[in-house]
Design an enzyme around this catalytic site. Structure first.
Site: not given
Length: 338
Positions: A48, A50, A98, A119, A188-189, A191
């Site tokens: 969400c 990057r 980075h 992620q 929403g369901a 994580k």
């Protein structure tokens, strides 16, 4: 061969840009294949906050950056010039530093959050499945996973289990002057929704409704937290009775429209309703702010609360930065081999 990082994040682009570049589901496979045509090895990360590419050069630095911007311009329909302005591109030491900062959550909106590590692991595993990871990125990401392990165990950066979800619930509590006696609806369901539910419970929110396109998933999540599942087709009717709506779906379009929100607010006699939209792309259109009684916050609006969180963790951030610099020492042979 040289390592590069290309991308854009909440530091360089607002949500109106990021939501157009975000890649979900099967589209990630497609974009990964396109990127592999540009780079010898490649890992692609889209969250969400990057969208980033880690890779090994095929051509020159200038050619690679131009080709990467072209791919995302084609995918997102954004002009080349906008992506050129909003994106960043680094190589070798800076690219690796980075990655180490990102995976350790030092570059996150909410410093110390734990989701980014998972992620990036998922992105790395997807790249392995598509055979876009070779020996260099394999070693690089293995090293990155060691870095984050050290950061998590040797600093208190993640103490308190902070997340975008916890920041959202803290914001709701401040705005509503506490959550006791309040009703929240979670849309929403995934994580993020599950984390949000945990924090609502810990903040003593009285009633929690859960809705999702898959009613079975909504039921499972609601049962886990003693909430009530609502069928997706019915959630607009239930909106008139709640105090707060926190939405975090993966829908590619708005799930609540202006006219629908207007009807709901008329039924509420304009009793205030708080929306917190954690989705990218956004679930809720900004225009609903024109409706009397509506308060809307997006993930970018949580920055102020996140900055307060960062101030409290400043000492731990410095410790983590020091650990990363220790890992950077002696890696020159790795950067320039071959």
């Amino acid at each position: 061969m040289r390592i590069f990082t290309f991308g854009l994040s909440h530091h360089t682009a607002g949500i109106e840009i990021r939501e157009q570049v975000a890649v979900e589901g099967d589209r990630a496979d497609e974009v990964l294949r396109l990127l592999h045509g540009i780079a010898c090895e490649v890992v692609f990360v889209s969250t969400c906050n990057r969208t980033e590419v880690y890779g090994i050069f095929k051509g020159t630095k200038e050619e690679t950056r131009h080709n990467l911007i072209s791919v995302f311009s084609q995918y997102s329909k954004l002009p080349f010039e906008i992506l050129e302005e909003k994106s960043y591109f680094s190589i070798d030491h800076e690219a690796i530093r980075h990655l180490f900062r990102v995976i350790s959550s030092l570059d996150s909106m909410v410093v110390g959050e734990n989701q980014i590590t998972g992620q990036i692991k998922a992105a790395y595993n997807l790249a392995k499945q598509h055979h876009t990871v070779g020996p260099i990125l394999h070693q690089l990401f293995s090293h990155a996973f060691s870095v984050v392990k050290g950061v998590k165990t040797k600093t208190g950066i993640g103490r308190g289990a902070v997340s975008v979800s916890s920041i959202a619930v803290d914001l709701a509590e401040d705005i509503l002057d506490g959550l006791a006696g309040k009703t929240a609806m979670i849309i929403g369901a995934g994580k993020t929704s599950k984390l949000t539910l945990k924090h609502l419970i810990s903040h003593e929110c009285s009633t929690i409704l859960v809705t999702n396109r898959s009613f079975e998933q909504a039921q499972r999540l609601a049962e886990e937290f003693s909430g009530k599942a609502i069928r997706f087709d019915d959630f607009l009717c239930e909106m008139q009775f709640v105090d707060i709506i926190i939405s975090s779906t993966s829908a590619p379009h708005h799930i609540i429209k202006y006219q629908q929100a207007l009807v709901v607010m008329n039924k509420r006699a304009n009793r205030p309703l708080l929306f917190i939209d954690l989705a990218v792309p956004r679930d809720i259109p900004e225009e609903i702010l024109e409706i009397d009684g509506v308060f809307l916050y997006t993930i970018d609006d949580l920055n102020i609360v996140a900055e307060n969180n960062l101030a409290k963790r400043r000492a731990e951030v410095l410790k983590a930065e020091g650990l990363i610099e220790q890992h950077m020492v002696g890696l020159d042979k790795f950067f320039y081999r071959g």
